[in-house]
Design an enzyme around this catalytic site. Structure first.
Site, PDB file in Angstrom:
ATOM      1  N   SER A 126      -5.345   5.334  -4.168  1.00  0.00           N
ATOM      2  CA  SER A 126      -5.208   6.767  -4.469  1.00  0.00           C
ATOM      3  C   SER A 126      -5.035   7.043  -5.958  1.00  0.00           C
ATOM      4  CB  SER A 126      -4.009   7.351  -3.722  1.00  0.00           C
ATOM      5  OG  SER A 126      -3.831   8.693  -4.120  1.00  0.00           O
ATOM      6  N   ARG A 127      -5.793   8.044  -6.408  1.00  0.00           N
ATOM      7  CA  ARG A 127      -5.625   8.533  -7.781  1.00  0.00           C
ATOM      8  C   ARG A 127      -4.429   9.475  -7.875  1.00  0.00           C
ATOM      9  NH1 ARG A 127     -10.253   8.471 -11.148  1.00  0.00           N
ATOM     10  NH2 ARG A 127     -11.731   6.964 -10.347  1.00  0.00           N
ATOM     11  N   ASN A 128      -3.816   9.789  -6.739  1.00  0.00           N
ATOM     12  CA  ASN A 128      -2.635  10.663  -6.739  1.00  0.00           C
ATOM     13  C   ASN A 128      -1.332   9.867  -6.656  1.00  0.00           C
ATOM     14  OD1 ASN A 128      -3.769  13.492  -6.596  1.00  0.00           O
ATOM     15  ND2 ASN A 128      -4.848  12.600  -4.848  1.00  0.00           N
ATOM     16  N   ASP A 172       0.874  -1.163   0.000  1.00  0.00           N
ATOM     17  CA  ASP A 172       0.000   0.000   0.000  1.00  0.00           C
ATOM     18  C   ASP A 172       0.927   1.233   0.000  1.00  0.00           C
ATOM     19  OD1 ASP A 172      -2.353   1.633   0.464  1.00  0.00           O
ATOM     20  OD2 ASP A 172      -1.588   1.860   2.496  1.00  0.00           O
ATOM     21  N   ASP A 174      -1.577  -0.615   6.038  1.00  0.00           N
ATOM     22  CA  ASP A 174      -1.811   0.078   7.321  1.00  0.00           C
ATOM     23  C   ASP A 174      -3.307   0.235   7.602  1.00  0.00           C
ATOM     24  OD1 ASP A 174      -2.216   2.007   5.257  1.00  0.00           O
ATOM     25  OD2 ASP A 174      -2.095   3.586   6.769  1.00  0.00           O
ATOM     26  N   ASP A 197      -0.110   5.104   0.880  1.00  0.00           N
ATOM     27  CA  ASP A 197      -0.304   6.083   1.961  1.00  0.00           C
ATOM     28  C   ASP A 197      -0.252   5.395   3.328  1.00  0.00           C
ATOM     29  OD1 ASP A 197      -0.931   8.241   0.114  1.00  0.00           O
ATOM     30  OD2 ASP A 197      -2.894   7.327  -0.174  1.00  0.00           O
ATOM     31  N   ARG A 205     -11.827   8.151  -2.358  1.00  0.00           N
ATOM     32  CA  ARG A 205     -12.199   9.536  -2.038  1.00  0.00           C
ATOM     33  C   ARG A 205     -13.713   9.648  -1.807  1.00  0.00           C
ATOM     34  NH1 ARG A 205     -10.030  13.244  -6.597  1.00  0.00           N
ATOM     35  NH2 ARG A 205      -8.205  11.937  -6.199  1.00  0.00           N
TER      36      ARG A 205
HETATM   37  C1  BG6 Z   1      -5.798   5.677   0.144  1.00  0.00           C
HETATM   38  C2  BG6 Z   1      -5.896   6.447   1.435  1.00  0.00           C
HETATM   39  O1  BG6 Z   1      -4.489   5.281  -0.061  1.00  0.00           O
HETATM   40  O2  BG6 Z   1      -6.230   6.500  -0.957  1.00  0.00           O
HETATM   41  C3  BG6 Z   1      -7.313   6.988   1.623  1.00  0.00           C
HETATM   42  O3  BG6 Z   1      -5.588   5.585   2.522  1.00  0.00           O
HETATM   43  C4  BG6 Z   1      -7.690   7.821   0.395  1.00  0.00           C
HETATM   44  O4  BG6 Z   1      -7.339   7.767   2.802  1.00  0.00           O
HETATM   45  C5  BG6 Z   1      -7.569   6.987  -0.862  1.00  0.00           C
HETATM   46  O5  BG6 Z   1      -9.039   8.288   0.519  1.00  0.00           O
HETATM   47  C6  BG6 Z   1      -7.918   7.767  -2.141  1.00  0.00           C
HETATM   48  O6  BG6 Z   1      -6.962   8.768  -2.314  1.00  0.00           O
HETATM   49  P1  BG6 Z   1      -7.041   9.941  -3.397  1.00  0.00           P
HETATM   50  O7  BG6 Z   1      -5.643  10.491  -3.403  1.00  0.00           O
HETATM   51  O8  BG6 Z   1      -7.435   9.324  -4.697  1.00  0.00           O
HETATM   52  O9  BG6 Z   1      -8.060  10.899  -2.910  1.00  0.00           O
HETATM   53 MG    MG Z   2      -2.706   3.144   3.570  1.00  0.00          MG
END
Ligand code: BG6
Ligand code: MG
Length: 210
Positions: free
Chosen positions: A115-117, A8, A169, A10, A48
């Site tokens: 996450s999309r980031n 993972d 986590d 984040d 999100r």
């Molecule tokens: C996960 C995080 O990795 O990504 C979440 O643990 C988060 O808290 C999710 O909501 C989506 O992330 P993002 O960057 O696409 O908003």
């Molecule tokens: Mg995580």
């Protein structure tokens, strides 16, 4: 035998979990929705838009569909702003040396994140070229606890779930790993999750089980 490790992002590789939390707290405050850092573990691993649903439920503050989208967009704008200060110094303890040792042992490595980031973050912390595969929130339709992102990561590595270990986590991430047929190692808050196969106090403990 473990042939691949799926991390993972984040809260496992990088301390962005705290930035997600800060952005949710600030945005919720602007919208008058009660949300505090103690609720943040509920959001770990989930997408999100599902995070918005959880915040509305926990804060007992219903929003229309259109408001939910605006709320999520505002949070993401703030989060992306916070990411601008991210550097390799934000990589979590023992990550570089553990990845290096796994590489030397010939273990395949992937990222499996909701996450999309993800790509932006990997670039900022200098880990864009470290992994054999990256599966992220922009490539899936169902987020953790659904196993989709980990199944995608395993298939990009050319491995079966039973050959991979997932490191998480988030409780949602441990459940996703187990639902997909993976072994699951828990770090941080996920160590409270009874479904985890192994609980790690430090990331380097991975090297004892792989
Ligand atoms: C996960 C995080 O990795 O990504 C979440 O643990 C988060 O808290 C999710 O909501 C989506 O992330 P993002 O960057 O696409 O908003
Ligand atoms: Mg995580």
């Amino acid at each position: 035998m473990v042939k691949g490790v799926i991390f993972d992002l984040d809260g496992v590789l990088v301390s962005t979990d705290a930035l997600h939390c800060q952005a949710w707290v600030e945005t919720s405050r602007r919208w008058g929705i009660p949300f505090t850092p103690k609720d943040n573990d509920l959001l770990r691993g989930v997408s999100r838009m599902e995070s918005v649903e959880i915040i509305c439920r926990v804060g007992n503050h219903p929003l229309s569909d259109e408001e939910k989208v605006r709320f999520a967009e505002e949070k993401n704008r703030r989060y992306v702003e916070l990411l601008e200060s991210l550097t390799p110094a934000d990589i979590l303890p023992e990550v570089p040396e553990t990845l290096e040792e796994l590489r030397l042992r010939g273990i395949a490595m992937a990222v499996g994140s909701s996450s999309r980031n993800t790509q932006n973050i990997l670039r900022r912390i200098g880990l864009s070229d470290t992994f054999d595969a990256v599966a992220d929130g922009s490539m899936i339709v169902r987020s953790k606890p659904d196993p989709e992102v980990f199944l995608l990561a395993a298939s990009l590595l050319g491995l079966e779930p039973a050959e991979c270990l997932v490191v998480e986590d988030a409780q949602s991430g441990i459940l996703a790993a187990k639902a997909g047929g993976f072994a699951a190692a828990a770090v941080g808050p996920a160590r409270d999750c009874p479904q985890a196969d192994v609980k790690l106090c430090r990331l380097s403990e991975l090297l004892r089980i792989v």
